[in-house]
Design a protein around this motif. Structure first.
Motif, mmCIF file in Angstrom:
data_model
loop_
_atom_site.group_PDB
_atom_site.id
_atom_site.type_symbol
_atom_site.label_atom_id
_atom_site.label_comp_id
_atom_site.label_asym_id
_atom_site.label_seq_id
_atom_site.Cartn_x
_atom_site.Cartn_y
_atom_site.Cartn_z
ATOM 1 N N UNK A 298 0.738 -1.223 0.221
ATOM 2 C CA UNK A 298 -0.109 0.064 0.073
ATOM 3 C C UNK A 298 0.954 1.167 -0.131
ATOM 4 N N UNK A 299 2.371 1.118 -0.039
ATOM 5 C CA UNK A 299 3.066 2.364 0.002
ATOM 6 C C UNK A 299 2.981 2.876 -1.401
ATOM 7 N N UNK A 300 2.591 4.437 -1.373
ATOM 8 C CA UNK A 300 2.526 4.928 -2.582
ATOM 9 C C UNK A 300 3.291 6.150 -2.585
ATOM 10 N N UNK A 301 3.815 6.517 -3.781
ATOM 11 C CA UNK A 301 4.634 7.705 -4.161
ATOM 12 C C UNK A 301 4.045 8.844 -3.321
ATOM 13 N N UNK A 302 5.066 9.932 -3.058
ATOM 14 C CA UNK A 302 4.648 11.045 -2.337
ATOM 15 C C UNK A 302 5.638 12.096 -2.528
ATOM 16 N N UNK A 303 5.056 13.283 -2.754
ATOM 17 C CA UNK A 303 5.924 14.554 -3.282
ATOM 18 C C UNK A 303 6.526 15.189 -1.929
ATOM 19 N N UNK A 304 7.794 15.707 -2.073
ATOM 20 C CA UNK A 304 8.050 16.267 -0.655
ATOM 21 C C UNK A 304 8.973 17.725 -1.034
ATOM 22 N N UNK A 305 9.032 18.905 -0.556
ATOM 23 C CA UNK A 305 9.858 19.843 -0.555
ATOM 24 C C UNK A 305 10.387 20.051 0.518
ATOM 25 N N UNK A 306 11.669 20.204 1.123
ATOM 26 C CA UNK A 306 12.050 20.396 2.192
ATOM 27 C C UNK A 306 12.142 21.914 2.429
ATOM 28 N N UNK A 307 12.040 22.234 3.705
ATOM 29 C CA UNK A 307 11.887 23.802 4.359
ATOM 30 C C UNK A 307 12.385 23.895 5.917
ATOM 31 N N UNK A 308 12.569 24.809 6.136
ATOM 32 C CA UNK A 308 12.990 25.331 7.494
ATOM 33 C C UNK A 308 11.692 24.837 8.505
ATOM 34 N N UNK A 309 11.944 24.359 9.586
ATOM 35 C CA UNK A 309 11.163 24.044 10.576
ATOM 36 C C UNK A 309 9.998 24.973 10.921
ATOM 37 N N UNK A 310 8.671 24.789 10.793
ATOM 38 C CA UNK A 310 8.278 23.425 10.918
ATOM 39 C C UNK A 310 8.077 22.768 9.733
ATOM 40 N N UNK A 311 8.669 23.033 8.506
ATOM 41 C CA UNK A 311 8.420 22.313 7.253
ATOM 42 C C UNK A 311 9.087 20.907 7.237
ATOM 43 N N UNK A 312 9.274 20.272 6.084
ATOM 44 C CA UNK A 312 10.049 18.941 6.295
ATOM 45 C C UNK A 312 11.338 19.129 6.239
ATOM 46 N N UNK A 325 11.859 4.742 -3.029
ATOM 47 C CA UNK A 325 12.315 3.720 -4.203
ATOM 48 C C UNK A 325 11.261 2.536 -4.156
ATOM 49 N N UNK A 326 10.462 2.392 -2.825
ATOM 50 C CA UNK A 326 9.814 1.256 -2.560
ATOM 51 C C UNK A 326 8.412 1.347 -2.710
ATOM 52 N N UNK A 327 8.159 2.668 -3.128
ATOM 53 C CA UNK A 327 6.868 3.167 -3.291
ATOM 54 C C UNK A 327 6.095 2.978 -4.642
ATOM 55 N N UNK A 328 4.840 2.755 -4.709
ATOM 56 C CA UNK A 328 4.179 2.544 -6.216
ATOM 57 C C UNK A 328 3.882 4.215 -6.781
ATOM 58 N N UNK A 329 4.567 4.256 -7.763
ATOM 59 C CA UNK A 329 4.373 5.543 -8.574
ATOM 60 C C UNK A 329 5.874 6.332 -8.485
ATOM 61 N N UNK A 330 5.972 7.469 -9.085
ATOM 62 C CA UNK A 330 7.047 8.463 -9.132
ATOM 63 C C UNK A 330 6.782 9.568 -8.305
ATOM 64 N N UNK A 331 7.752 9.749 -7.337
ATOM 65 C CA UNK A 331 7.824 10.941 -6.450
ATOM 66 C C UNK A 331 8.823 11.956 -6.739
ATOM 67 N N UNK A 332 8.607 13.181 -6.433
ATOM 68 C CA UNK A 332 9.323 14.201 -6.567
ATOM 69 C C UNK A 332 9.867 14.917 -5.073
#
Ligand code: EPZ
Length: 435
Positions: A298-312, A325-332
């Motif tokens: 059930x692991x699916x691709x998810x996009x993320x952008x790093x940010x200063x706290x409290x961001x990612x 690399x193990x999720x289904x789909x392509x993540x950015x």
């Protein structure tokens, strides 16, 4: 140099305890310079960077006692040296955290410029501009920063004076350096566009226990009313939110079921939100415990952008990439904090990942079967990414130069072995006997 040997495919299950936060322990140890009395820190992680900071403090003339592995009693009563030398600073950029305290308490400091590292040029210009705003005279000489506090009008000791510091960019150690410098300045200092990381709040909590008068830590504006001197204090370092995140992903990437204790879930909110978006089951069992389960189907691709706290957090970008690399789909995955923080990509590709980078964005094709092989660690968090990839890979992965990972993770291989990972440390063999 030590190596790790990992045989992948094991599903992790059990309980892992989180150590103290390296990135809080380092500024808190440097804060010991601000007082002639003893600062006692508990929950200091047993990692290489804290050993380096201890050596720096002792080279300056402070005494550091460790009555227990994770307790440091720092007494800077007899500081005789005001210099952080190149051979120390080049191994750990956070040595620059001695600059603010030395200038604040003694009116002078000579600290080597840190130079770059694997993830970028790592300038300290914002630290220096901030000190100048507090009246310091700052010059650069032969790769060293020379900083001096201004003479006092009444002939008293040279002393920084309060002022307003507007950070052009958010800088974590820059905020910490200026908070420490301002705590002994004459008058009030206001830091604008300050870093909001939990480690900044933790340092402010220690400084206030020492007698500082700091308000607003954890928000973009911090107010510091300078005092004449700071005293003794006892403080427990917060849990390491990046170690927490790394073990959350270890559970997910192996389809496991881990209980993670002694953490602060709220410090990892942005990471947890992205992982839940990807389909990882994360339960807050109580205010200091998480339970993490994941069905890789059930692991699916998810996009993320790093940010200063409290961001990612940028310090979780490489580990998240391993999971994707193990999720289904392509993540950015977009890195906005450092200019060269995709060092793990080339090694991941050698394990069978399919990742393309365009500028500061990596496109990660998912559902890839990773294959164990020999890989080389390049920096602290890229090394953690390779460990996670090795846990998921088929076959045996040898990770070289694990001194990178020893900088920021306490006994990572024994913590992982405790929950079922097949990982062992191959100590550097003694030189083979002459033929
Ligand atoms: C801290 O580094 C952390 N280290 C890093 O963790 C973390 O990645 C980083 O903050 C960002 O969260 C410690 O706390 C010891 P910055 P720091 O100053 O303070 C630029 C880890 O893996 N900048 O917040 O050095 C800088 O180039 C380490 O545990 C300037 O331009 O980072 C970067 O692009 C890696 N001029 C951005 O700001 C300056 O004077 C953020 O850097 C200072 C920084």
């Amino acid at each position: 140099m030590d190596r790790f040997r990992i045989t992948g495919g094991q599903t992790l299950a059990g309980t892992i305890r989180i150590s103290g936060a390296k990135n809080s322990a380092l500024p808190c140890m440097a804060a010991g310079i601000l007082s002639s009395e003893t600062v006692t820190l508990h929950n200091v992680p047993y990692v290489r960077d804290c050993l380096t900071m201890r050596r720096l403090l002792e080279d300056l003339g402070a005494t550091v006692l460790t009555p227990e592995l994770h307790t440091h009693k720092i007494t800077a009563a007899n500081i005789e040296v005001y210099e952080a030398p190149y051979d120390l600073v080049k191994t750990m950029r956070a040595s620059v955290l001695a600059l603010g305290p030395l200038v604040a308490r003694f009116g002078k400091a000579k600290v080597s410029l840190p130079g770059g590292c694997a993830i970028g040029t790592r300038p300290v210009d914002l630290h220096l501009r901030g000190l100048e705003r507090l009246g310091a005279h700052v010059t650069l000489e032969a790769g060293y920063v020379i900083a001096r506090a201004p003479e006092s009008p009444d002939g008293a000791r040279p002393r920084l004076r309060g002022g307003t510091v507007d950070f052009e960019k958010i800088t974590v150690t820059g905020t910490e350096n200026l908070m420490m410098a301002a705590s002994l300045a004459r008058g009030q200092t206001i830091l604008n566009n300050a870093a909001c990381e939990p480690e900044v709040e933790d340092l402010a909590a220690l400084l206030n226990r020492m007698g500082a008068r700091i308000r607003g830590a954890g928000t973009p504006q911090i107010t510091i009313d300078g005092v004449e001197s700071l005293g003794a204090a006892e403080h427990t370092i917060i849990p390491d939110r990046i170690e927490t995140g790394t073990f959350i992903i270890a559970a997910a990437i192996t389809g496991g079921d881990l209980e993670i204790k002694d953490c602060i879930p709220a410090h990892s909110a942005a990471l947890i939100e992205r992982l839940r978006c990807a389909g990882v089951d994360i339960e807050e069992v109580n205010p200091s415990t998480l339970r993490v389960r994941c069905d890789l189907a059930n692991l699916k691709a998810c996009d993320v952008t790093t940010k200063e706290h409290p961001g990612f957090p940028t310090d979780m970008q490489a580990q998240f990439m391993a999971l994707m690399t193990q999720a289904h789909g392509t993540s950015n995955i977009t890195e906005t904090i450092f200019e060269n923080r995709f060092m793990q990509v080339a090694e991941m590709m050698r394990m069978g990942a399919n990742i393309t980078t365009h500028g500061n964005t990596a496109h990660v094709e998912g559902a890839r079967q990773l294959m164990g092989t020999r890989v080389q660690a390049s920096d602290l968090r890229a090394s953690a990414c390779l460990v996670l990839a090795g846990l998921a890979a088929t076959g045996e992965t040898i990770i070289e130069r694990v001194y990178h990972i020893d900088r920021g993770y306490e006994k990572i291989e024994s913590k992982l072995r405790h929950v079922g990972a097949h990982i062992e440390r191959l100590r550097e063999s003694v030189t083979a006997p002459l033929a």
